[in-house]
Design a protein around this motif. Structure first.
Motif, PDB file in Angstrom:
ATOM      1  N   GLN A 480     -43.357 -10.209  -6.974  1.00 53.19           N
ATOM      2  CA  GLN A 480     -43.146 -11.655  -6.943  1.00 53.19           C
ATOM      3  C   GLN A 480     -41.681 -12.037  -6.735  1.00 53.19           C
ATOM      4  O   GLN A 480     -41.387 -13.046  -6.084  1.00 53.19           O
ATOM      5  N   ILE A 481     -40.773 -11.262  -7.288  1.00 51.27           N
ATOM      6  CA  ILE A 481     -39.368 -11.668  -7.301  1.00 51.27           C
ATOM      7  C   ILE A 481     -38.469 -10.631  -6.628  1.00 51.27           C
ATOM      8  O   ILE A 481     -37.711 -10.934  -5.733  1.00 51.27           O
ATOM      9  N   ARG A 482     -38.519  -9.423  -7.105  1.00 48.99           N
ATOM     10  CA  ARG A 482     -37.657  -8.306  -6.696  1.00 48.99           C
ATOM     11  C   ARG A 482     -36.182  -8.682  -6.781  1.00 48.99           C
ATOM     12  O   ARG A 482     -35.410  -8.566  -5.836  1.00 48.99           O
ATOM     13  N   GLN A 483     -35.813  -9.139  -7.962  1.00 49.29           N
ATOM     14  CA  GLN A 483     -34.405  -9.431  -8.223  1.00 49.29           C
ATOM     15  C   GLN A 483     -33.646  -8.171  -8.620  1.00 49.29           C
ATOM     16  O   GLN A 483     -32.427  -8.133  -8.549  1.00 49.29           O
ATOM     17  N   TYR A 484     -34.379  -7.125  -9.020  1.00 48.86           N
ATOM     18  CA  TYR A 484     -33.741  -5.913  -9.537  1.00 48.86           C
ATOM     19  C   TYR A 484     -34.210  -4.673  -8.794  1.00 48.86           C
ATOM     20  O   TYR A 484     -35.372  -4.556  -8.400  1.00 48.86           O
ATOM     21  N   ALA A 485     -33.268  -3.752  -8.638  1.00 45.32           N
ATOM     22  CA  ALA A 485     -33.581  -2.391  -8.220  1.00 45.32           C
ATOM     23  C   ALA A 485     -33.252  -1.515  -9.421  1.00 45.32           C
ATOM     24  O   ALA A 485     -32.085  -1.232  -9.695  1.00 45.32           O
ATOM     25  N   TYR A 486     -34.277  -1.140 -10.178  1.00 44.59           N
ATOM     26  CA  TYR A 486     -34.078  -0.379 -11.408  1.00 44.59           C
ATOM     27  C   TYR A 486     -33.638   1.046 -11.069  1.00 44.59           C
ATOM     28  O   TYR A 486     -34.112   1.635 -10.084  1.00 44.59           O
TER      29      TYR A 486
END
Length: 525
Positions: A480-486
């Motif tokens: 939905q977002i993909r604000q982070y690349a963990y």
């Protein structure tokens, strides 16, 4: 619902609590302890601690910052309630009991016969003052954005040992939130941050030589058992190898945030902390506002390679921002696979549609944030360039990096990738979601109304329904977002002199309880 805790107000001594969530590993250099006198070095009653960086502040309402909490939390100041890092149970500190007397009201009873280090008595009025001070926007307390949302709270002093907190809607985890508010006397400045705080903890500030060292001394008015060490001297060295050498050369007793290659030898102890590293993608600037570019960044992270080669196995690849043991942790989430070919394809597709993928993206890292931070940043820059993105590295100190990490963000900074390391010490995913995932979160740059609604609905639940809903929220973030690349769930290394008895645990990323440290004996060497 009622929680009644009727135990001694004296702090239960817990094993472990040492700050460790940051350290760069650079070249070995000399390791003399600047400005440490011979008498301090030789004294068996003084703990000598070397940190990766100088605390940016000793303000208690900023103690949720690792670099501040390592000195302040549970040493100089104390909260009403504390959380056992092993069991997750809430325990009394300056509050002896708490209960939910109405759906929107929690009542706290405070301990009696406790004094601050300046000799003034502690009452419920001080607790109420500290809570309200934390919410004072003029001060800009980090813990406010970290733990609380923007809803209103009314704090009422019922009597000298009772206070009530009323919220606009029911808050099932308010006592857990209160464990982050460090209590200060009501004479504390309520319009600005303080340099040398006053608290009820086992230690008090002796002096702070800016850029050199901080010294604490035992608080003569402490209400609990007197700590074995009467003094603590904190210094800081950026290089992990230097910090380790200071312990092995008996120039320091404890060194935090080390890497496995820093040379601590038999004095080094690896332990699991609760920190997770990730890239935060500032999704409102082109080309990062294109979902395909954000997905390409995620696919370009070689998590296994970073953990194996740079962290030497001290960590596990991450697919979410919280680790095991946190309410809401989703065991079914797998880390994003490393797929450079697919990443390049996505960037090419975005370019063909007119997305300015050649625009310079700034990749920001914090010096000393964790072992091999520089090499990790350089590795990510290289793989992103292979995917077709133009990335420029900027390394900053804590103060500079925090301007990009927390609101209000630096205006006009252009597209930014920010290396973060998050430790959910509170034990519930809500603390992570509220600041990192909500659209207006204190450390969030992006979101949607639909995803916000999913988060808030999950946070209103309790029990297994809460666990299931929070786990789904975490699973939905990449789609939905993909604000982070963990990147990785981290481990840490602590160097400790054989003269000191101390064991780290998962709380060590946020605080270092000096009162838990004792003189080693032959039985625990």
């Amino acid at each position: 619902m009622q929680i009644a805790v009727l135990r001694s107000p004296k702090r239960r001594r817990l094993v472990g609590a040492l700050a460790a969530s940051a350290a760069a590993v650079l070249a070995v250099s000399g390791c003399s302890v600047a400005n440490t006198t011979q008498s301090e070095s030789a004294s068996p009653d003084t703990l000598r601690i070397v940190l990766p960086q100088e605390p940016p502040t000793l303000e208690p309402c900023d103690a949720s910052l690792t670099a501040t909490g390592v000195v302040v939390r549970s040493n100089i100041t104390e909260p009403l309630i504390e959380r056992d890092p092993d069991s997750g149970d809430l325990q009394p500190s300056l509050a002896t009991s708490w209960e939910q007397v109405e759906p929107n009201v929690w009542r706290f009873r405070t301990a009696q016969d406790i004094e601050f280090s300046d000799g003034t008595p502690f009452t419920a009025e001080d607790a109420a003052f500290s809570i309200n001070r934390t919410f004072n926007g003029a001060i800009g307390c980090d813990v406010n954005g970290y733990v609380f949302d923007d809803s209103e709270r009314q704090v009422t002093v019922v009597d000298q040992n009772t206070l009530e907190v009323r919220t606009t809607t029911p808050d099932p985890i308010l006592p857990l939130r209160m464990s982050f508010i460090e209590i200060v006397p009501r004479t504390t400045d309520d319009s600005g941050k303080v340099r040398e705080p006053v608290g009820t903890g086992p230690y008090m500030v002796d002096f702070w030589d800016s850029g050199q060292r901080i010294a604490l001394k035992a608080n003569p008015n402490y209400h609990g058992e007197a700590p074995e060490y009467s003094r603590a001297i904190y210094q800081w060295r950026t290089e992990g190898s230097v910090r380790a050498a200071m312990v092995t050369n008996d120039e320091a007793d404890l060194a935090t945030s080390l890497g496995p290659e820093d040379g601590a030898g038999d004095l080094g102890t690896a332990y699991v902390n609760n920190e997770t590293t990730a890239l935060r993608i500032q999704a409102y600037d082109a080309p990062l506002d294109d979902y395909r570019v954000r997905e390409a960044i995620d696919l370009s992270i070689n998590r296994e390679g970073i953990v194996d080669a740079l962290f030497q196995g001290l960590g596990t690849p991450a697919g979410q921002l919280v680790g095991p043991g946190i309410v809401g942790y989703n065991e079914q989430i797998e880390p994003t696979p490393y797929d450079l070919a697919r990443a390049k394809q996505l960037v090419d597709e975005a370019r063909a549609d007119g997305v300015p993928v050649d625009r310079t993206i700034t990749l920001i890292g914090r010096t000393g944030q964790f072992p091999k931070i520089n090499e990790t940043i350089e590795n990510i820059q290289y793989t992103l360039s292979q995917a077709g993105l133009n990335v420029d590295i900027r390394m900053m100190d804590t103060s500079g990096q925090m301007q990009y990490q927390t609101r209000p963000f630096v205006p006009g900074s252009g597209p930014v990738l920010l290396m973060i390391m998050h430790g959910n010490q509170a034990g519930d995913t809500q603390f992570t979601l509220d600041q990192y995932m909500l659209s207006d979160g204190y450390q969030s740059t992006y979101g949607t109304a639909e995803y916000d609604q999913e988060i808030l609905a999950a946070e209103a639940l309790t029990g297994q329904a809460r666990q299931d809903a929070l786990a789904k929220v975490l699973a939905d973030e990449p789609t939905q977002i993909r604000q982070y690349a963990y990147i990785a769930h981290m481990q840490a290394v602590l160097a400790k002199s054989n003269k000191v008895a101390y064991e780290p645990n998962s709380a060590t990323g946020d605080e270092m309880r000096l009162a838990d440290m004792t003189h080693a004996t032959a039985s625990n060497d």
